[in-house]
Design an enzyme around this catalytic site. Sequence first.
Site, short mmCIF file in Angstrom:
data_model
loop_
_atom_site.label_atom_id
_atom_site.label_comp_id
_atom_site.label_asym_id
_atom_site.label_seq_id
_atom_site.Cartn_x
_atom_site.Cartn_y
_atom_site.Cartn_z
N GLU A 69 -2.00 0.70 13.39
CA GLU A 69 -3.20 1.09 12.65
C GLU A 69 -4.47 0.81 13.45
O GLU A 69 -5.41 1.58 13.45
CB GLU A 69 -3.23 0.30 11.33
CG GLU A 69 -4.43 0.56 10.46
CD GLU A 69 -4.33 -0.16 9.12
OE1 GLU A 69 -3.58 -1.16 9.04
OE2 GLU A 69 -4.98 0.29 8.16
N GLU A 95 0.85 -1.18 0.00
CA GLU A 95 0.00 0.00 0.00
C GLU A 95 0.90 1.25 0.00
O GLU A 95 1.13 1.83 -1.04
CB GLU A 95 -0.96 -0.04 1.19
CG GLU A 95 -2.06 1.00 1.08
CD GLU A 95 -3.31 0.63 1.87
OE1 GLU A 95 -3.42 -0.49 2.36
OE2 GLU A 95 -4.19 1.51 1.97
C1 RAM Z 1 -6.53 1.98 4.53
C2 RAM Z 1 -5.39 2.67 5.19
C3 RAM Z 1 -5.47 4.14 5.36
C4 RAM Z 1 -6.86 4.66 5.39
C5 RAM Z 1 -7.72 4.04 4.33
C6 RAM Z 1 -9.16 4.53 4.33
O1 RAM Z 1 -6.19 1.48 3.32
O2 RAM Z 1 -5.32 2.11 6.44
O3 RAM Z 1 -4.84 4.50 6.54
O4 RAM Z 1 -6.85 6.06 5.21
O5 RAM Z 1 -7.74 2.65 4.51
#
Ligand code: RAM
Length: 901
Positions: A752, A473
């Site tokens: 996260e 990502e």
């Molecule tokens: C995920 C990531 C990111 C977030 C999006 C919506 O892919 O964790 O931090 O902003 O989602």
Amino acid sequence: MTNTLRIKEIKCEYKKNPLGLDIKKPRVSWVIEADRRGMIQQAYQIQVSLAKGNFGDPIWDTGRVESDQSIHIEYKGPELKSRTRYYYRVKIWDHFGGESDWSEIAWWETALLNSNEWEAKWITPNPDDLDPLLEQVFLLRKELDVKVNIESARIYATSAGLYELSLNGERVGDELLTPGWTSYNTRLQYQTYDVTNQLVEGSNVLGIALADGWYKGNLTWLEKRHIYGDRRAALLQLHVRYEDGTEERVGTDTTWKSSTGPILMSELYDGERYDARLEKTGWNGSGYDDTYWNGVIVHNLPVNHLVAQENWPARVTEKIHPVSAFVTPSGDTVLDMGQNMVGRMRITVTAPKGTKIVLKHAEVLDKDGNIYFGNLRKADQLVEYTTKGEGKETYAPYFTFQGFRYVKVEGYPNQENGLPLENFIGEVIHSDMELTGEFECSNEMVNKLQQNIVWGQRGNFVDVPTDCPQRDERLGWTGDAQIFIRTALFNYQGGPFFTKWLRDLKADQRSNGSVPFVIPNALKDYISTLWGDETYTSSAWGDAATVCPWTLYLSYGDKRLLSEQYESMKSWVDFIRVQGKDEFLWDTGFHFGDWLALDAEEDSYFGATPEHMVATAYYALSTRILRDTASVLEKQEDFEFYSKLLNGIIANFNEAYITETNQVIAQTQTANILPLMFDLVEGDVRKQIAYDLNDLVVKNDYHLTTGFVGTPYLCIALSENGYHSTAEKLLLQETYPSWLYSIKKGATTIWEHWDGIKEDGSFWSDDMNSFNHYAYGAIGDWMYRYVAGLDLVETESAYKQIRIHPRFGSGEITFARAMHHSMYGKIVSSWSINNNEMTIEVEVPANTTANITLPNARIGDIKESGKELGISEGLFELSQFDGGVEVTVGSGSYRFVYKES
Ligand code: RAM
């Protein structure tokens, strides 16, 4: 006698002596050091000259200008020429009648100010000889002759893909991952290198290694390739100036040769494969026989979108050794770096030819103690090195970086007898910003939290503000950036970093004003395949368009950036206005909402706070920012228009989301936070909502339930509305869910998910479980501003007017200190309580003032630097109020001691 007034730091466009600017009117800022308290600049003088040390005939001399402005003073002399070094110096006067000496001489140097100065051609290996789709890194070389008596030499270079430059066998510069990542098709950075000392008389060789990188390598979890193009290419121009005034230019053209070398594959997510047996020894030095090398062709790419390096370049900023090596229960040999870091491993090895050493990087161990790769998803993070067997060999991958604390090692000679730790070095890589903040307090776990926030910022500021640095990502998620920016700007100098990124935001913003989820927009075309509509956006994410420039303005007084972004900010708000049925509500469309909040339904990422309530609250925030920006930029009509719009939104918000009992319609923490934070409610409603928020937290035994939207503001909303002790308890909470819970679980960066590692040691699913995600690190902003009390008065930007307001909470924290190196210099706010005795120490930089609140103090009981507190030099005003004493001071150091009343 030394002067009591000195110019301590002098910078141009945030940087000390920037090489290669293409800004037509660069701005100069300085930091003043004064021995006397209460220093305010009375006047300044700037001189700019083309000759170092000779200001007798300056090209620009402001003369004495009566002004207290000491930051962002725009050059207004004759039009700048390309490739020219401008020396400048500054002198100031203070309002006491003092005069400084001239500052040291500083400079900026222009790069190519017009795109027609690019004479070189974009080149790429001839596809008939080298398949452009080859994974191998390409090598490009050119031999050239240089005459005697070189005065100076510069290289301007960039690439489609990533490049590394060498001259006569040595690296040029120490920047990594050049040319960085931008919205490549509209903006591509080039770098400037001073190679005066690297060139030699006679034969020289330029070498370029060229990899896929963000341009055409694998990006996003969709494994998209060739997002910006399907060919790597390089563009380089060398200008040699001789002492006799003549000049010579060499650029990329069809006389260059191409080949492949030892790098068999290099990808940002997947890592690198290097076979040292394939090294072309001497390829980038003279005398090498390139007869069998291939040709290159001119590649049809434009030059009119080239911009000189804007950001701080990425570099190795620190080297760390592993703290241990061990064998896991499943038999893997693993290095522990002691820190979840972002960068690469440099290994040293002596082994027979063809020995293959494999490093596989991961962030955490699972509950059995085995190295865990699950959360990397499809990112391999694998580096493979094959030895040439000629003695000691050292290698670190070139065009990739990994997010890791643990490294599984395979194939290292005799590794069954233990790994020699000294042969492994972790090289930390990120945009090389200046550290500008420090926070510490009496609680060691909170201090660890601060360190984790800083590490999270480092790891995710690799040229672009990313969500995470490890899985497939690593994208510039707008929501994450806007949530974290205020904390980020405390910790590091983020001016150039966010200026660049905001220009990309503007470039990638859609014509209807909607802002893509990620910037640079690597998800282009993906959104429409998912939802049938490419203009998808989300509140709290797209609002990066307003929040980020405004925060930069607040922190650095960067009015130019604000005006550059103004149209982008405006079109974002105008986009929202036309959504839905009602001009004053944003009650349609997709939103991430309070992403990952703990009040989400089982297996959902979407928190329980109604998404349209979040959307309308953010709509109000963006409109308020736009209104305030219009005021700063003196756009009266817009100011009036957006003031009215804001009033309408607030009224409609109250109608739609506040009940007759003065409560928000949904009793989640975040739903109560937003109206408080964004000033959408007042009077009794405000009181009720603050009460409800506090109540929700207390009833949840001082635990949070918030996600991306609520978390950054939770403690601020409590502290600002009379519940600071509750906020403090949330910070100090050690049981799940809380910030310190992750620290108890051994975190060295911010996770996260609150439950990235659950209490029983198991993981939140592999699916989306980054252990290095800065979003929840946004608590740092509150720690600086509310715990240590280092803040600014928002009506004045850049800490010209500082606000010092320590908050003591319920006594569990007994000491806190924050430092922020602002545009004006170092600000410190520090306090401690000892047996009811308060000590508050404050440092206020020259040319600023500070309003200081001394909580629970009585005027007659305060000693300042050992003397009874009273109006004196630097101490302008004093007043008693119910909760303590307010003092207005000028620059200098102050030490207040008093007994709590
Ligand atoms: C995920 C990531 C990111 C977030 C999006 C919506 O892919 O964790 O931090 O902003 O989602």
